[in-house]
Design a protein around this motif. Sequence first.
Motif, PDB file in Angstrom:
ATOM      1  N   ALA A  33       0.850  -1.225   0.066  1.00 60.75           N
ATOM      2  CA  ALA A  33       0.084  -0.031  -0.145  1.00 60.75           C
ATOM      3  C   ALA A  33       0.956   1.259  -0.161  1.00 60.75           C
ATOM      4  CB  ALA A  33      -0.943  -0.102   1.357  1.00 60.75           C
ATOM      5  N   ILE A  34       1.908   1.190   0.672  1.00 62.23           N
ATOM      6  CA  ILE A  34       2.699   2.536   0.838  1.00 62.23           C
ATOM      7  C   ILE A  34       3.769   2.623  -0.450  1.00 62.23           C
ATOM      8  CG2 ILE A  34       5.025   3.256   1.997  1.00 62.23           C
ATOM      9  CD1 ILE A  34       3.822   2.279   4.452  1.00 62.23           C
ATOM     10  N   LEU A  69      -0.498   9.192  12.062  1.00 63.19           N
ATOM     11  CA  LEU A  69      -0.105   9.801  10.892  1.00 63.19           C
ATOM     12  C   LEU A  69      -0.981   9.662   9.721  1.00 63.19           C
ATOM     13  CD1 LEU A  69       2.135  11.472   9.403  1.00 63.19           C
ATOM     14  CD2 LEU A  69       3.304   9.518   8.827  1.00 63.19           C
ATOM     15  N   CYS A  70      -1.379   8.643   9.496  1.00 63.23           N
ATOM     16  CA  CYS A  70      -2.437   8.281   8.485  1.00 63.23           C
ATOM     17  C   CYS A  70      -3.779   8.932   8.589  1.00 63.23           C
ATOM     18  CB  CYS A  70      -2.571   6.759   8.409  1.00 63.23           C
ATOM     19  SG  CYS A  70      -1.124   6.034   7.745  1.00 63.23           S
ATOM     20  N   ALA A  88       6.937   9.836   1.866  1.00 58.45           N
ATOM     21  CA  ALA A  88       8.218   9.529   2.520  1.00 58.45           C
ATOM     22  C   ALA A  88       7.950   9.447   3.973  1.00 58.45           C
ATOM     23  CB  ALA A  88       9.371  10.573   2.094  1.00 58.45           C
ATOM     24  N   ASP A  89       7.052  10.772   4.702  1.00 54.62           N
ATOM     25  CA  ASP A  89       6.874  10.381   5.935  1.00 54.62           C
ATOM     26  C   ASP A  89       6.072   8.943   6.345  1.00 54.62           C
ATOM     27  OD1 ASP A  89       8.101  13.026   6.080  1.00 54.62           O
ATOM     28  OD2 ASP A  89       5.923  13.999   5.684  1.00 54.62           O
ATOM     29  N   ARG A  91       6.334   6.359   4.958  1.00 56.03           N
ATOM     30  CA  ARG A  91       7.082   5.107   4.836  1.00 56.03           C
ATOM     31  C   ARG A  91       8.485   5.108   6.144  1.00 56.03           C
ATOM     32  NH1 ARG A  91       8.586   1.368   1.926  1.00 56.03           N
ATOM     33  NH2 ARG A  91       7.445   1.989  -0.118  1.00 56.03           N
ATOM     34  N   ARG A  92       8.855   6.010   6.400  1.00 54.21           N
ATOM     35  CA  ARG A  92       9.612   6.312   7.554  1.00 54.21           C
ATOM     36  C   ARG A  92       8.832   6.114   8.839  1.00 54.21           C
ATOM     37  NH1 ARG A  92      11.815  10.503   6.101  1.00 54.21           N
ATOM     38  NH2 ARG A  92      10.138  12.282   6.507  1.00 54.21           N
ATOM     39  N   CYS A  93       7.830   6.270   9.009  1.00 58.55           N
ATOM     40  CA  CYS A  93       6.883   5.996   9.963  1.00 58.55           C
ATOM     41  C   CYS A  93       6.806   4.587  10.015  1.00 58.55           C
ATOM     42  CB  CYS A  93       5.784   6.700  10.316  1.00 58.55           C
ATOM     43  SG  CYS A  93       4.788   6.397  11.730  1.00 58.55           S
ATOM     44  N   PHE A  94       6.314   4.179   9.204  1.00 66.31           N
ATOM     45  CA  PHE A  94       6.154   2.385   9.137  1.00 66.31           C
ATOM     46  C   PHE A  94       7.491   1.894   9.306  1.00 66.31           C
ATOM     47  CE2 PHE A  94       6.229  -1.235   6.438  1.00 66.31           C
ATOM     48  CZ  PHE A  94       5.454  -2.216   7.233  1.00 66.31           C
ATOM     49  N   GLU A  95       8.591   2.262   8.828  1.00 70.53           N
ATOM     50  CA  GLU A  95       9.863   1.319   8.903  1.00 70.53           C
ATOM     51  C   GLU A  95      10.417   1.436  10.299  1.00 70.53           C
ATOM     52  OE1 GLU A  95      12.199   2.811   5.718  1.00 70.53           O
ATOM     53  OE2 GLU A  95      11.322   1.776   4.406  1.00 70.53           O
ATOM     54  N   GLU A  96      10.172   2.527  10.959  1.00 72.24           N
ATOM     55  CA  GLU A  96      10.361   2.843  12.482  1.00 72.24           C
ATOM     56  C   GLU A  96       9.752   2.062  13.387  1.00 72.24           C
ATOM     57  OE1 GLU A  96      10.357   7.201  12.919  1.00 72.24           O
ATOM     58  OE2 GLU A  96      12.206   7.617  12.046  1.00 72.24           O
TER      59      GLU A  96
END
Length: 111
Positions: A33-34, A69-70, A88-89, A91-96
């Motif tokens: 989805a991202i 965030l979403c 990008a925000d 993705r970064r939040c998901f990865e963290e």
Amino acid sequence: MIDWQRVGELRDEVGADDFGEIVDLFLSEVETAIAGFDGSARDAAAVEEQMHFLKGAALNLGFDALADLCRSGETAAASGDPDAVQPADVRRCFEESRVVFLQEYDQRFAA
């Protein structure tokens, strides 16, 4: 960042054995989805729909920071501002969140 109580509730609901499959499916679906969100035309309705999906998935597995965030992105897109939350925000939040989840899960739910 992670609502560990929610994680525990879901794990109890589905059982420890099946929980790993749910986590794998969640991580895969959110990643897909991202990736779609990264490449989407910044159409407000499409962004709102994508943010809604991601928010629901994140809430289901206790990824609170991602859900927040979403939620902000969904609200902004519904108000006509699809660029308020950048891919990008997200993705970064998901990865963290994923890193924290994977690092801490075994410690919190050791058999």
